[in-house]
Design a protein around this motif. Structure first.
Motif, mmCIF file in Angstrom:
data_model
loop_
_atom_site.group_PDB
_atom_site.id
_atom_site.type_symbol
_atom_site.label_atom_id
_atom_site.label_comp_id
_atom_site.label_asym_id
_atom_site.label_seq_id
_atom_site.Cartn_x
_atom_site.Cartn_y
_atom_site.Cartn_z
ATOM 1 N N VAL A 57 0.875 -1.164 0.000
ATOM 2 C CA VAL A 57 0.000 0.000 0.000
ATOM 3 C C VAL A 57 0.915 1.218 0.000
ATOM 4 O O VAL A 57 1.679 1.430 0.939
ATOM 5 C CB VAL A 57 -0.929 0.021 1.236
ATOM 6 N N TRP A 58 0.868 1.995 -1.087
ATOM 7 C CA TRP A 58 1.726 3.164 -1.250
ATOM 8 C C TRP A 58 0.865 4.403 -1.036
ATOM 9 O O TRP A 58 -0.026 4.698 -1.840
ATOM 10 C CB TRP A 58 2.331 3.156 -2.644
ATOM 11 N N THR A 59 1.123 5.100 0.053
ATOM 12 C CA THR A 59 0.381 6.308 0.389
ATOM 13 C C THR A 59 1.253 7.513 0.098
ATOM 14 O O THR A 59 2.405 7.574 0.551
ATOM 15 C CB THR A 59 -0.043 6.298 1.871
ATOM 16 N N MET A 60 0.705 8.469 -0.653
ATOM 17 C CA MET A 60 1.452 9.657 -1.067
ATOM 18 C C MET A 60 0.680 10.918 -0.699
ATOM 19 O O MET A 60 -0.539 10.963 -0.887
ATOM 20 C CB MET A 60 1.676 9.636 -2.578
ATOM 21 N N VAL A 61 1.380 11.921 -0.174
ATOM 22 C CA VAL A 61 0.756 13.198 0.154
ATOM 23 C C VAL A 61 1.433 14.275 -0.690
ATOM 24 O O VAL A 61 2.638 14.515 -0.560
ATOM 25 C CB VAL A 61 0.873 13.537 1.656
ATOM 26 N N PHE A 62 0.647 14.897 -1.559
ATOM 27 C CA PHE A 62 1.130 15.970 -2.426
ATOM 28 C C PHE A 62 0.788 17.314 -1.800
ATOM 29 O O PHE A 62 -0.283 17.477 -1.218
ATOM 30 C CB PHE A 62 0.481 15.872 -3.814
ATOM 31 N N GLN A 63 1.701 18.263 -1.933
ATOM 32 C CA GLN A 63 1.488 19.589 -1.368
ATOM 33 C C GLN A 63 1.714 20.648 -2.440
ATOM 34 O O GLN A 63 2.633 20.537 -3.244
ATOM 35 C CB GLN A 63 2.444 19.822 -0.205
ATOM 36 N N ASN A 64 0.860 21.660 -2.409
ATOM 37 C CA ASN A 64 0.991 22.796 -3.319
ATOM 38 C C ASN A 64 1.206 24.053 -2.481
ATOM 39 O O ASN A 64 0.286 24.531 -1.823
ATOM 40 C CB ASN A 64 -0.269 22.941 -4.182
ATOM 41 N N GLU A 65 2.420 24.569 -2.494
ATOM 42 C CA GLU A 65 2.739 25.791 -1.762
ATOM 43 C C GLU A 65 2.595 27.031 -2.643
ATOM 44 O O GLU A 65 2.873 28.132 -2.205
ATOM 45 C CB GLU A 65 4.150 25.709 -1.187
ATOM 46 N N GLY A 66 2.159 26.821 -3.878
ATOM 47 C CA GLY A 66 2.008 27.924 -4.824
ATOM 48 C C GLY A 66 0.678 28.631 -4.665
ATOM 49 O O GLY A 66 -0.125 28.335 -3.773
ATOM 50 N N LYS A 67 0.437 29.561 -5.575
ATOM 51 C CA LYS A 67 -0.785 30.375 -5.533
ATOM 52 C C LYS A 67 -1.841 29.944 -6.553
ATOM 53 O O LYS A 67 -2.934 30.496 -6.592
ATOM 54 C CB LYS A 67 -0.415 31.844 -5.762
ATOM 55 N N ASP A 68 -1.505 28.977 -7.411
ATOM 56 C CA ASP A 68 -2.422 28.534 -8.460
ATOM 57 C C ASP A 68 -2.804 27.065 -8.277
ATOM 58 O O ASP A 68 -2.043 26.280 -7.717
ATOM 59 C CB ASP A 68 -1.772 28.701 -9.842
ATOM 60 N N GLN A 88 -2.212 10.920 -11.397
ATOM 61 C CA GLN A 88 -2.536 12.348 -11.439
ATOM 62 C C GLN A 88 -3.430 12.734 -10.273
ATOM 63 O O GLN A 88 -4.383 12.030 -9.968
ATOM 64 C CB GLN A 88 -3.277 12.702 -12.725
ATOM 65 N N SER A 89 -3.101 13.841 -9.660
ATOM 66 C CA SER A 89 -3.966 14.481 -8.664
ATOM 67 C C SER A 89 -4.269 15.853 -9.224
ATOM 68 O O SER A 89 -3.420 16.741 -9.206
ATOM 69 C CB SER A 89 -3.246 14.595 -7.322
ATOM 70 N N GLN A 90 -5.464 16.050 -9.772
ATOM 71 C CA GLN A 90 -5.754 17.213 -10.595
ATOM 72 C C GLN A 90 -6.168 18.460 -9.832
ATOM 73 O O GLN A 90 -6.005 19.550 -10.329
ATOM 74 C CB GLN A 90 -6.822 16.858 -11.624
ATOM 75 N N SER A 91 -6.745 18.329 -8.651
ATOM 76 C CA SER A 91 -7.228 19.514 -7.939
ATOM 77 C C SER A 91 -6.364 19.817 -6.733
ATOM 78 O O SER A 91 -6.815 19.775 -5.599
ATOM 79 C CB SER A 91 -8.678 19.315 -7.494
ATOM 80 N N LEU A 92 -5.104 20.109 -6.988
ATOM 81 C CA LEU A 92 -4.179 20.456 -5.921
ATOM 82 C C LEU A 92 -4.252 21.973 -5.731
ATOM 83 O O LEU A 92 -3.568 22.738 -6.404
ATOM 84 C CB LEU A 92 -2.776 19.979 -6.283
ATOM 85 N N ALA A 93 -5.148 22.383 -4.832
ATOM 86 C CA ALA A 93 -5.418 23.806 -4.610
ATOM 87 C C ALA A 93 -4.227 24.493 -3.945
ATOM 88 O O ALA A 93 -3.401 23.838 -3.299
ATOM 89 C CB ALA A 93 -6.665 23.960 -3.742
ATOM 90 N N PRO A 94 -4.129 25.818 -4.092
ATOM 91 C CA PRO A 94 -3.052 26.569 -3.434
ATOM 92 C C PRO A 94 -3.066 26.335 -1.920
ATOM 93 O O PRO A 94 -4.133 26.231 -1.307
ATOM 94 C CB PRO A 94 -3.373 28.027 -3.771
ATOM 95 N N ASP A 95 -1.869 26.221 -1.348
ATOM 96 C CA ASP A 95 -1.707 26.017 0.097
ATOM 97 C C ASP A 95 -2.517 24.840 0.620
ATOM 98 O O ASP A 95 -3.180 24.929 1.654
ATOM 99 C CB ASP A 95 -2.067 27.295 0.869
ATOM 100 N N SER A 96 -2.515 23.728 -0.119
ATOM 101 C CA SER A 96 -3.275 22.554 0.319
ATOM 102 C C SER A 96 -2.479 21.277 0.072
ATOM 103 O O SER A 96 -1.434 21.288 -0.564
ATOM 104 C CB SER A 96 -4.610 22.468 -0.420
#
Length: 181
Positions: A46-57, A119-127
């Motif tokens: 089981v491969w669990t991945m946490v993506f982070q978006n520190e950008g503004k878009d 693909q993780s398509q809805s990586l919102a800013p600061d999330s």
């Protein structure tokens, strides 16, 4: 003569499907938890991945993942707003995709030869977005008392891999790290 089929080499495919690195987007942490089954020469990971978006878009995190030969993906999950959503396999025989119910953006597409586009398509800013892939892998018998496992890996990505990454394997038998890893 002009060929009706356009073929891309591996580098062109990577640039087309994955794209350039996106500043501020990272795989901030990941864990591969596994259970080794040496009696039937298989393993469940089981491969669990946490993506982070520190950008503004709003961004899309993309990665090409390679699985060992004869491995099979058996499930996937995505978490959005704290809700765990199970993925479902596409019924379209021309498309080997695992997707989530409408409103939850994530996709795992088979590219062939043990390669998948995640693909993780809805990586919102600061999330952050958490995704999980479950798979069954073969173990290779080296000798009567020794077997080895090849792990999945990220071949290419449009995000930074800097973060906290862990591997946790369990077995009823002794586990040793190979000298060539």
């Amino acid at each position: 003569s002009i060929s009706p089929t356009y073929q891309m080499n591996a580098e062109q495919l990577k640039n087309f499907a994955i794209g350039a690195k996106i500043p501020g987007v990272s795989l901030t942490r990941s864990t591969i938890n596994g259970r080794l089954h040496p009696d039937n020469l298989s393993a469940t990971l089981v491969w669990t991945m946490v993506f982070q978006n520190e950008g503004k878009d709003l961004q899309t995190a993309r990665a090409e993942i390679s699985l060992p030969e004869s491995a099979a993906i058996t499930g996937a999950k995505i978490w959005q707003d704290g809700e765990s959503i199970d993925g479902s396999f596409s019924l379209d025989p021309s498309s080997s995709q695992l997707t989530y119910r409408q409103g939850f953006d994530g996709r795992l597409t088979e590219l062939g030869r043990g390669k998948y586009l995640l693909q993780s398509q809805s990586l919102a800013p600061d999330s952050q977005v958490k995704m999980q892939v479950t798979m069954v892998l073969p173990m290779e018998l080296e000798q009567l008392e020794n077997a080895q496992i090849k792990l999945p890996q990220i071949i290419a990505s449009n995000f930074s891999l800097e973060g906290d990454h862990n591997l946790e394997l369990l077995s009823d038998n002794k586990i040793e790290k190979s000298a060539n890893t």
